[in-house]
Design a protein around this motif. Sequence first.
Motif, PDB file in Angstrom:
ATOM      1  N   LYS A   1       0.982  -1.187  -0.011  1.00  0.00           N
ATOM      2  CA  LYS A   1      -0.143   0.081  -0.081  1.00  0.00           C
ATOM      3  C   LYS A   1       0.959   1.262   0.223  1.00  0.00           C
ATOM      4  CE  LYS A   1      -4.264   1.317   2.380  1.00  0.00           C
ATOM      5  NZ  LYS A   1      -4.957   1.052   3.658  1.00  0.00           N
ATOM      6  N   TRP A   2       1.872   1.027   0.943  1.00  0.00           N
ATOM      7  CA  TRP A   2       2.849   2.375   0.870  1.00  0.00           C
ATOM      8  C   TRP A   2       3.430   2.388  -0.650  1.00  0.00           C
ATOM      9  CZ3 TRP A   2       8.136   2.450  -0.077  1.00  0.00           C
ATOM     10  CH2 TRP A   2       8.681   3.543   0.314  1.00  0.00           C
ATOM     11  N   SER A   3       3.891   1.340  -1.203  1.00  0.00           N
ATOM     12  CA  SER A   3       4.519   1.421  -2.463  1.00  0.00           C
ATOM     13  C   SER A   3       3.699   2.234  -3.383  1.00  0.00           C
ATOM     14  CB  SER A   3       4.745  -0.114  -2.900  1.00  0.00           C
ATOM     15  OG  SER A   3       5.792  -0.774  -2.114  1.00  0.00           O
ATOM     16  N   ARG A   4       2.515   2.047  -3.331  1.00  0.00           N
ATOM     17  CA  ARG A   4       1.466   2.626  -4.229  1.00  0.00           C
ATOM     18  C   ARG A   4       1.639   4.078  -3.999  1.00  0.00           C
ATOM     19  NH1 ARG A   4      -1.060  -2.346  -4.131  1.00  0.00           N
ATOM     20  NH2 ARG A   4      -2.484  -1.740  -2.181  1.00  0.00           N
ATOM     21  N   ARG A   5       1.608   4.495  -3.019  1.00  0.00           N
ATOM     22  CA  ARG A   5       1.423   5.765  -2.645  1.00  0.00           C
ATOM     23  C   ARG A   5       2.646   6.429  -2.891  1.00  0.00           C
ATOM     24  NH1 ARG A   5      -0.208   4.783   2.806  1.00  0.00           N
ATOM     25  NH2 ARG A   5       1.827   5.371   3.403  1.00  0.00           N
ATOM     26  N   HIS A   6       3.864   5.847  -2.698  1.00  0.00           N
ATOM     27  CA  HIS A   6       5.384   6.148  -2.921  1.00  0.00           C
ATOM     28  C   HIS A   6       5.400   6.717  -4.467  1.00  0.00           C
ATOM     29  CE1 HIS A   6       9.470   7.086  -2.130  1.00  0.00           C
ATOM     30  NE2 HIS A   6       9.943   5.983  -2.750  1.00  0.00           N
ATOM     31  N   GLU A   7       4.793   5.656  -5.300  1.00  0.00           N
ATOM     32  CA  GLU A   7       4.859   5.664  -6.781  1.00  0.00           C
ATOM     33  C   GLU A   7       4.253   6.860  -7.119  1.00  0.00           C
ATOM     34  OE1 GLU A   7       4.328   1.898  -9.012  1.00  0.00           O
ATOM     35  OE2 GLU A   7       3.177   3.484 -10.315  1.00  0.00           O
ATOM     36  N   ARG A   8       3.089   7.215  -6.523  1.00  0.00           N
ATOM     37  CA  ARG A   8       2.069   8.382  -7.106  1.00  0.00           C
ATOM     38  C   ARG A   8       2.712   9.449  -6.696  1.00  0.00           C
ATOM     39  NH1 ARG A   8      -2.388   5.463  -5.061  1.00  0.00           N
ATOM     40  NH2 ARG A   8      -2.070   6.158  -2.944  1.00  0.00           N
ATOM     41  N   MET A   9       3.630   9.846  -5.618  1.00  0.00           N
ATOM     42  CA  MET A   9       4.448  10.764  -5.381  1.00  0.00           C
ATOM     43  C   MET A   9       5.546  11.088  -6.174  1.00  0.00           C
ATOM     44  SD  MET A   9       6.954  11.923  -3.652  1.00  0.00           S
ATOM     45  CE  MET A   9       7.424   9.868  -3.483  1.00  0.00           C
ATOM     46  N   TRP A  10       6.305   9.790  -6.615  1.00  0.00           N
ATOM     47  CA  TRP A  10       7.150  10.131  -7.656  1.00  0.00           C
ATOM     48  C   TRP A  10       6.700  10.411  -8.886  1.00  0.00           C
ATOM     49  CZ3 TRP A  10      11.957   8.752  -9.563  1.00  0.00           C
ATOM     50  CH2 TRP A  10      13.402   8.229  -8.672  1.00  0.00           C
ATOM     51  N   ARG A  11       5.541  10.035  -9.001  1.00  0.00           N
ATOM     52  CA  ARG A  11       4.752  10.216 -10.537  1.00  0.00           C
ATOM     53  C   ARG A  11       4.513  11.943 -10.893  1.00  0.00           C
ATOM     54  NH1 ARG A  11      -0.048   7.725 -14.009  1.00  0.00           N
ATOM     55  NH2 ARG A  11      -0.584   9.733 -15.226  1.00  0.00           N
ATOM     56  N   GLY A  12       4.115  12.355  -9.563  1.00  0.00           N
ATOM     57  CA  GLY A  12       3.896  14.038  -9.711  1.00  0.00           C
ATOM     58  C   GLY A  12       5.282  14.585 -10.112  1.00  0.00           C
ATOM     59  N   THR A  13       6.305  14.081  -9.515  1.00  0.00           N
ATOM     60  CA  THR A  13       7.573  14.848  -9.625  1.00  0.00           C
ATOM     61  C   THR A  13       8.057  14.334 -11.120  1.00  0.00           C
ATOM     62  OG1 THR A  13       8.078  14.472  -7.434  1.00  0.00           O
ATOM     63  CG2 THR A  13       9.989  14.954  -9.013  1.00  0.00           C
ATOM     64  N   VAL A  14       7.729  13.341 -11.657  1.00  0.00           N
ATOM     65  CA  VAL A  14       8.225  12.909 -13.040  1.00  0.00           C
ATOM     66  C   VAL A  14       7.440  13.809 -13.950  1.00  0.00           C
ATOM     67  CG1 VAL A  14       7.905  11.052 -14.922  1.00  0.00           C
ATOM     68  CG2 VAL A  14       9.107  10.685 -12.567  1.00  0.00           C
ATOM     69  N   GLU A  15       6.097  13.946 -13.658  1.00  0.00           N
ATOM     70  CA  GLU A  15       5.025  14.689 -14.448  1.00  0.00           C
ATOM     71  C   GLU A  15       5.645  16.320 -14.885  1.00  0.00           C
ATOM     72  OE1 GLU A  15       1.379  14.053 -12.872  1.00  0.00           O
ATOM     73  OE2 GLU A  15       0.966  12.247 -14.114  1.00  0.00           O
ATOM     74  N   ARG A  16       6.227  16.677 -13.444  1.00  0.00           N
ATOM     75  CA  ARG A  16       6.527  18.287 -13.773  1.00  0.00           C
ATOM     76  C   ARG A  16       7.909  18.264 -14.162  1.00  0.00           C
ATOM     77  NH1 ARG A  16       7.517  20.039  -8.373  1.00  0.00           N
ATOM     78  NH2 ARG A  16       7.205  18.129  -7.534  1.00  0.00           N
ATOM     79  N   ALA A  17       8.576  17.193 -14.159  1.00  0.00           N
ATOM     80  CA  ALA A  17       9.914  17.074 -15.052  1.00  0.00           C
ATOM     81  C   ALA A  17       9.723  16.934 -16.610  1.00  0.00           C
ATOM     82  CB  ALA A  17      10.756  15.871 -14.395  1.00  0.00           C
ATOM     83  N   ILE A  18       8.631  16.188 -16.908  1.00  0.00           N
ATOM     84  CA  ILE A  18       8.450  16.050 -18.111  1.00  0.00           C
ATOM     85  C   ILE A  18       7.873  17.534 -18.880  1.00  0.00           C
ATOM     86  CG2 ILE A  18       6.815  15.081 -19.886  1.00  0.00           C
ATOM     87  CD1 ILE A  18       7.174  12.615 -18.392  1.00  0.00           C
ATOM     88  N   SER A  19       7.016  18.057 -18.166  1.00  0.00           N
ATOM     89  CA  SER A  19       6.272  19.475 -18.622  1.00  0.00           C
ATOM     90  C   SER A  19       7.372  20.494 -18.548  1.00  0.00           C
ATOM     91  CB  SER A  19       5.587  19.936 -17.362  1.00  0.00           C
ATOM     92  OG  SER A  19       4.195  19.052 -17.483  1.00  0.00           O
ATOM     93  N   ALA A  20       8.387  20.524 -17.815  1.00  0.00           N
ATOM     94  CA  ALA A  20       9.754  21.463 -17.889  1.00  0.00           C
ATOM     95  C   ALA A  20      10.696  20.852 -18.771  1.00  0.00           C
ATOM     96  CB  ALA A  20      10.056  21.417 -16.503  1.00  0.00           C
ATOM     97  N   GLY A  21      10.612  19.794 -19.639  1.00  0.00           N
ATOM     98  CA  GLY A  21      11.680  19.346 -20.319  1.00  0.00           C
ATOM     99  C   GLY A  21      12.610  18.797 -19.743  1.00  0.00           C
ATOM    100  N   VAL A  22      12.735  18.478 -18.467  1.00  0.00           N
ATOM    101  CA  VAL A  22      13.724  17.990 -17.689  1.00  0.00           C
ATOM    102  C   VAL A  22      14.063  16.660 -18.175  1.00  0.00           C
ATOM    103  CG1 VAL A  22      14.515  17.422 -15.484  1.00  0.00           C
ATOM    104  CG2 VAL A  22      13.672  19.793 -16.116  1.00  0.00           C
TER     105      VAL A  22
END
Lengths: 201, 201
Positions: free
Chosen positions: A133-154
């Motif tokens: 359960k924690w892993s899924r939450r952790h992955e969602r949090m990672w995903r938010g950061t990855v999405e922002r990195a993609i939007s910023a071209g990082v």
Amino acid sequence: MVQQTPVTPRGPGRPRREISMGDVADAAAALFNEGGYEALSIESVAERLTVSRATLYRTVPTKEHLLGIVLDWYTSDLSSRVEEHLAKVSNPSEALEGLIRIQVDAAIRTKDYFAVLVGGAGVQSDAYRRWQKWSRRHERMWRGTVERAISAGVLVESDPEVATRLVLGMALWVSRWYRESEGYTAEEIAETAVNLIVHRH
Amino acid sequence: MVQQTPVTPRGPGRPRREISMGDVADAAAALFNEGGYEALSIESVAERLTVSRATLYRTVPTKEHLLGIVLDWYTSDLSSRVEEHLAKVSNPSEALEGLIRIQVDAAIRTKDYFAVLVGGAGVQSDAYRRWQKWSRRHERMWRGTVERAISAGVLVESDPEVATRLVLGMALWVSRWYRESEGYTAEEIAETAVNLIVHRH
């Protein structure tokens, strides 16, 4: 990170009869960090807490329970580090780089535990479910950061779900191959991972 | 990939008494590919080979032996695919991209086996040692491709040992998170991995 909870003073020859789960978690985590999975036992925790094994058995009946306690400690520690990092930086590149560093560091610190977790055996099943359960939450949090990195071209334009899991997997797998004797530091490994995928501006 | 070895014709009611390891490996691999770890048993292999369980037990006494046989089959198949690919392409970018695709595809096809392998349990110890030895050879072969990719500027300048393991880990970890129901194909996942790290020219 691991704190000794103050203990009520008591006379010699009068062993402690009450222990808290917090005490157990701190002692188990310290033993695990110092000596890995092998160093963790009811006996070694009892010794560290200066309680009798009989007293500890009342709170923690098996090594599986101990593993569950260490697992909970590890996940909440990792979540705290991630939250602190994300609260501190606003730049999408720094946010992602920090997550990679924290994850690689955690992968190395918990490497003895990795096979136990991935194999899904040896862990009290309630604790294993909490970890999933924690892993899924952790992955969602990672995903938010990855999405922002993609939007910023990082990060290169890509499916954020797949990109998240690939980057996270790259960091998690360090648990599997890291050997202290090879001389690579957590920082060097994380830096290589960052260089491979992050387009700094 | 899985071939049925021709069987000497025999009259009805006359069960086969001799089986080859090649037959067992083909049958076990086919069952494993169709139904995963759960589908693999002495019984199911015996049925597929139309031999009695007693006959099969003489060649393969336990499920651990069966796992060992599948493991050998899987590693030699993967090595063949990699060698064929590297013999075919000379461009460093195509070489690396192909390795990533082959590895992601293998990760997905063997996902039911992953926890067993990483946990290091449930596998006949000789087979596990052979797998570890193979893993080291496989990693060296990957490393050669990564080195050429770095020299050609296809991968960012980095320590080739660390870069190899990070990229390989990214692909291997797909075993852990891939779910057919999520609808991502092996090609899409491999393509995302390639885009994240490979600088095409």
